[in-house]
Design a protein around this motif. Structure first.
Motif, mmCIF file in Angstrom:
data_model
loop_
_atom_site.group_PDB
_atom_site.id
_atom_site.type_symbol
_atom_site.label_atom_id
_atom_site.label_comp_id
_atom_site.label_asym_id
_atom_site.label_seq_id
_atom_site.Cartn_x
_atom_site.Cartn_y
_atom_site.Cartn_z
ATOM 1 N N GLN A 28 -12.742 9.689 -6.023
ATOM 2 C CA GLN A 28 -11.925 9.721 -7.241
ATOM 3 C C GLN A 28 -10.699 8.828 -7.090
ATOM 4 O OE1 GLN A 28 -11.589 14.131 -7.550
ATOM 5 N NE2 GLN A 28 -11.827 13.698 -9.741
ATOM 6 N N VAL A 29 -10.064 8.904 -5.924
ATOM 7 C CA VAL A 29 -8.874 8.081 -5.690
ATOM 8 C C VAL A 29 -9.274 6.606 -5.621
ATOM 9 C CG1 VAL A 29 -6.994 7.557 -4.080
ATOM 10 C CG2 VAL A 29 -7.585 9.924 -4.556
ATOM 11 N N MET B 87 2.881 6.814 -5.122
ATOM 12 C CA MET B 87 1.984 7.695 -5.880
ATOM 13 C C MET B 87 0.648 7.814 -5.141
ATOM 14 S SD MET B 87 1.172 9.484 -8.712
ATOM 15 C CE MET B 87 2.322 8.996 -9.982
ATOM 16 N N ALA B 88 0.144 6.687 -4.645
ATOM 17 C CA ALA B 88 -1.113 6.690 -3.889
ATOM 18 C C ALA B 88 -0.993 7.558 -2.638
ATOM 19 C CB ALA B 88 -1.508 5.264 -3.517
ATOM 20 N N SER B 89 0.172 7.567 -2.010
ATOM 21 C CA SER B 89 0.391 8.420 -0.836
ATOM 22 C C SER B 89 0.227 9.892 -1.196
ATOM 23 C CB SER B 89 1.787 8.196 -0.249
ATOM 24 O OG SER B 89 1.899 6.917 0.280
ATOM 25 N N VAL C 81 -6.256 14.155 -0.821
ATOM 26 C CA VAL C 81 -7.605 13.883 -0.328
ATOM 27 C C VAL C 81 -7.756 14.456 1.079
ATOM 28 C CG1 VAL C 81 -9.182 12.059 0.484
ATOM 29 C CG2 VAL C 81 -8.050 11.837 -1.735
ATOM 30 N N SER C 82 -6.777 14.195 1.936
ATOM 31 C CA SER C 82 -6.862 14.662 3.331
ATOM 32 C C SER C 82 -6.885 16.185 3.429
ATOM 33 C CB SER C 82 -5.722 14.090 4.172
ATOM 34 O OG SER C 82 -4.482 14.642 3.788
ATOM 35 N N CYS D 67 5.039 -3.170 -6.681
ATOM 36 C CA CYS D 67 4.032 -2.112 -6.589
ATOM 37 C C CYS D 67 4.423 -0.932 -5.709
ATOM 38 C CB CYS D 67 2.693 -2.696 -6.137
ATOM 39 S SG CYS D 67 2.752 -3.568 -4.570
ATOM 40 N N TYR D 68 5.608 -0.935 -5.145
ATOM 41 C CA TYR D 68 6.005 0.119 -4.206
ATOM 42 C C TYR D 68 5.960 1.512 -4.831
ATOM 43 C CZ TYR D 68 8.730 2.144 -0.342
ATOM 44 O OH TYR D 68 9.155 2.892 0.727
#
Length: 160
Positions: free
Chosen positions: A42-43, A25-27, A33-34, A19-20
């Protein structure tokens, strides 16, 4: 029958093996978002429908289903950066500059997979920014560590 698909080499489904690439991608999404570019909700509600099985999980499913005999089952590693493969063969990397930036190449491969899901969930306006950030994150990670995908290959024979 021969099948090859993304998997992982160890038993932990949360390991870097499986999953790395999606964590990175999530980062990129969390950075946005930040900075107020997308909403946290949404995330939080975005999911990628992918699972990378271990060899033992694949074996268990084939045995449970019962229609096939397993002739061979193995895991192979593939570098995220194609230049790592060339350099491992002791080629001069200058000869392969056309291969380009590894972060760019991996981001474009992942874009082919993830863009339709991202557009459907977040809209088209953020796509260029997401993949620009993702490319930078990938390049940074790839410069600091040897990153690999793991393929599970299984050779099966149908039982008569």
């Amino acid at each position: 029958m021969a099948l090859t698909f993304l998997g992982r080499r160890n038993e932990d489904p949360c390991s870097k093996d499986g999953c790395y690439i999606w964590e990175l991608m999530a980062s990129a999404l969390n950075d946005m978002v930040s900075q107020g570019m997308i909403k946290e909700e949404q995330v939080d509600s975005f999911n990628i429908p992918q699972y990378t099985p271990s060899p033992s999980e694949v074996k268990l499913e084939v045995l449970k289903e019962g229609s096939f005999s397993i002739n061979r089952l193995e895991v192979s590693a593939v570098n995220w950066n194609a230049l790592d493969d060339w350099n491992a063969l002791e080629f001069e990397s200058e000869r392969f500059e056309s291969v380009g930036d590894g972060g760019y190449n991996v981001a474009q491969c992942m874009r082919a997979v993830a863009e339709p899901m991202l557009v459907s969930h977040f809209g088209e306006d953020i796509i260029e920014e997401v993949f620009s950030r993702y490319q930078q994150i990938l390049a940074d990670r790839m410069a600091k560590e040897k990153t690999k995908f793991f393929n599970v290959t299984i050779l099966l024979t149908r039982k008569t």
